[in-house]
Design a protein around this motif. Structure first.
Motif, short mmCIF file in Angstrom:
data_model
loop_
_atom_site.label_atom_id
_atom_site.label_comp_id
_atom_site.label_asym_id
_atom_site.label_seq_id
_atom_site.Cartn_x
_atom_site.Cartn_y
_atom_site.Cartn_z
N ASP A 256 0.87 -1.16 0.00
CA ASP A 256 0.00 0.00 0.00
C ASP A 256 0.92 1.22 0.00
OD1 ASP A 256 -1.54 2.25 1.05
OD2 ASP A 256 -3.09 0.78 1.53
N GLN A 326 -0.44 -5.65 -1.21
CA GLN A 326 -0.02 -6.82 -0.46
C GLN A 326 1.21 -6.45 0.36
OE1 GLN A 326 1.53 -10.60 -2.39
NE2 GLN A 326 -0.66 -10.92 -2.46
N GLN A 376 -5.87 -11.43 4.93
CA GLN A 376 -6.14 -10.02 4.64
C GLN A 376 -5.06 -9.43 3.73
OE1 GLN A 376 -6.47 -8.20 8.50
NE2 GLN A 376 -8.65 -8.67 8.71
N LYS A 379 -5.62 -10.42 0.19
CA LYS A 379 -6.71 -9.69 -0.46
C LYS A 379 -6.48 -8.18 -0.51
CE LYS A 379 -9.97 -13.09 1.43
NZ LYS A 379 -11.05 -13.28 2.43
N GLU A 381 -6.37 -6.15 2.23
CA GLU A 381 -7.34 -5.57 3.15
C GLU A 381 -6.76 -5.16 4.50
OE1 GLU A 381 -10.31 -8.58 3.42
OE2 GLU A 381 -11.14 -8.19 1.42
N SER A 383 -5.11 -2.82 7.34
CA SER A 383 -5.13 -1.39 7.64
C SER A 383 -3.71 -0.90 7.88
CB SER A 383 -5.98 -1.12 8.88
OG SER A 383 -7.32 -1.52 8.66
#
Length: 398
Positions: A256, A326, A376, A379, A381, A383
């Motif tokens: 991210d 990822q 997570q 996918k 996802e 945080s």
């Protein structure tokens, strides 16, 4: 046609005799260790090592071929066990058209061609034995030489604040420095993703790459891509970057952008996050700042749309492969080295753990919490909190 996991930006820290190549690279980052790590630990199908122009590295590869540990592929590249090595070189360009130094990558199909390129570089560099040295040649002439030798030319980590095309190299457009017709792909870097990069219309014509820029063995494949090819060879990679004959990037896998250490603008001294129009840091009073990739992209977007938007041919953004946020396994909280080793013992490579092992199988080895975070991460996802100023962001446990 198959999907192959590919990371095209890995440094060499030391030669076999211990001579430094990438000064900031780990001593354990030798060509043999890289090949072993990529094949047996990470589970990569193709890697690009971007210090192969170094004469001692070239000699090491020749010895590996003589010892039959490495085989030259018919379609280009060197095969070691389950991974194909693509021979690359990272070069610093700072010609009269540049506002600051930029880094670019060049890749070649064979050892013989890389030797030829190394000889050409040696006449234009002060120290051919080190990584990412400045070439005393124009960017366009470098591009032409790479193409003359049948190579691939890729601007590296194009948005990072230091030594990159958009970070410091250009005022507005890459055409100030480079010939866009001689660019095969663009490497995004750790603080950006497809959505961010596609804010610049002049980039719509290029394939995007997400690579690790690994300075240690553990960082290999922290970013990578799945590429649809017939076989993991140089010729197939070339087709995929050009989106030809049904070869293409199938998915980009990367951090991210908020985890990247240059995502947002920060104080250069204390790393406090700075908002727009701060003349000095509210925390320490320092006037210097490190401009974040996020802010630099917004700045470029506004200028490009104003000055050249009508000149740039758009492509449909929906044609892009997905960019999946990822994280490497060692980024996951509470997943320490011993637990990671236990996972590898049971499931093999990290690519297998990240992409394919079912949750119920993971839970036999690790806690439900860690298993859920791996899912997570798979996918995209998890945080995160944003990084900046040279400090990485962090995963948040919720």
């Amino acid at each position: 046609m198959k999907q192959f996991f590919v990371d095209l930006h890995i440094h060499i820290g030391r030669t076999k005799t211990g001579r430094p190549v990438k000064i900031t690279g780990a001593k354990s980052l030798t060509i043999e260790n890289i090949l072993y790590e990529a094949s047996f630990i990470k589970g990569m199908d193709m890697i690009g090592v971007i210090d192969c122009h170094v004469p001692e590295v070239l000699q090491e590869l020749k010895v590996l071929i003589e010892e039959e540990k490495v085989v030259e592929e018919e379609g280009g590249g060197l095969r070691f066990s389950n991974v194909t090595l693509i021979l690359g070189s990272e070069i610093e360009v700072y010609d009269e058209t540049c506002h600051g130094p930029i880094h670019v990558l060049a890749f070649f199909p064979t050892l013989a061609i890389m030797e030829t390129f190394s000889g050409w570089l040696q006449e234009r560099m002060k120290n051919i034995t080190l990584s990412t040295q400045r070439i005393y040649e124009t960017g366009r002439n470098l591009q032409e030489k790479v193409k003359q030798l049948g190579g691939l030319f890729i601007p590296a980590h194009v948005f990072t604040p230091f030594k990159s095309l958009y970070g410091v190299g250009v005022n507005v457009s890459l055409t100030e420095i480079l010939d866009p017709k001689l660019i095969d792909a663009v490497e995004l870097g750790l603080s950006s993703n497809t959505e961010m990069a596609d804010q610049l219309m002049e980039l719509h014509q290029f394939t995007f790459l997400s690579n690790s820029d690994a300075h240690s063995l553990g960082k290999i494949a922290r970013e990578y891509q799945a590429i649809r090819m017939d076989r993991p060879t140089f010729s197939e990679l070339k087709l995929a970057l050009a989106n030809k004959q049904d070869r293409k990037i199938f998915a980009n896998y990367g951090l991210d952008p908020r985890l990247g250490k240059y995502h947002r603008t920060t104080c250069a001294k204390c790393l406090t996050r700075l908002e727009d129009n701060w003349e000095c840091c509210p925390a320490c009073g320092h006037k210097g700042m490190t401009k974040g990739v996020y802010e630099r992209l917004l700045e470029l977007k506004m200028v490009q749309e104003k000055e050249q938007g009508h000149l740039v041919e758009k492509i449909k953004i929906e044609e892009r492969p997905p960019y999946i946020h990822q994280v490497p396994l060692d980024f996951i909280p509470k997943l320490g080295p011993k637990t990671l080793e236990k996972l590898r013992d049971h499931f093999g490579t990290e690519m297998n753990i990240i992409h394919f092992v079912p949750k119920e199988e993971l839970q036999k080895i690790v806690s439900s919490c860690i298993a859920e975070m791996i899912l997570q991460a798979r996918k995209g996802e998890l945080s995160v909190t944003a990084g900046g100023g040279g400090r990485y962001g962090k995963i948040r446990i919720e």
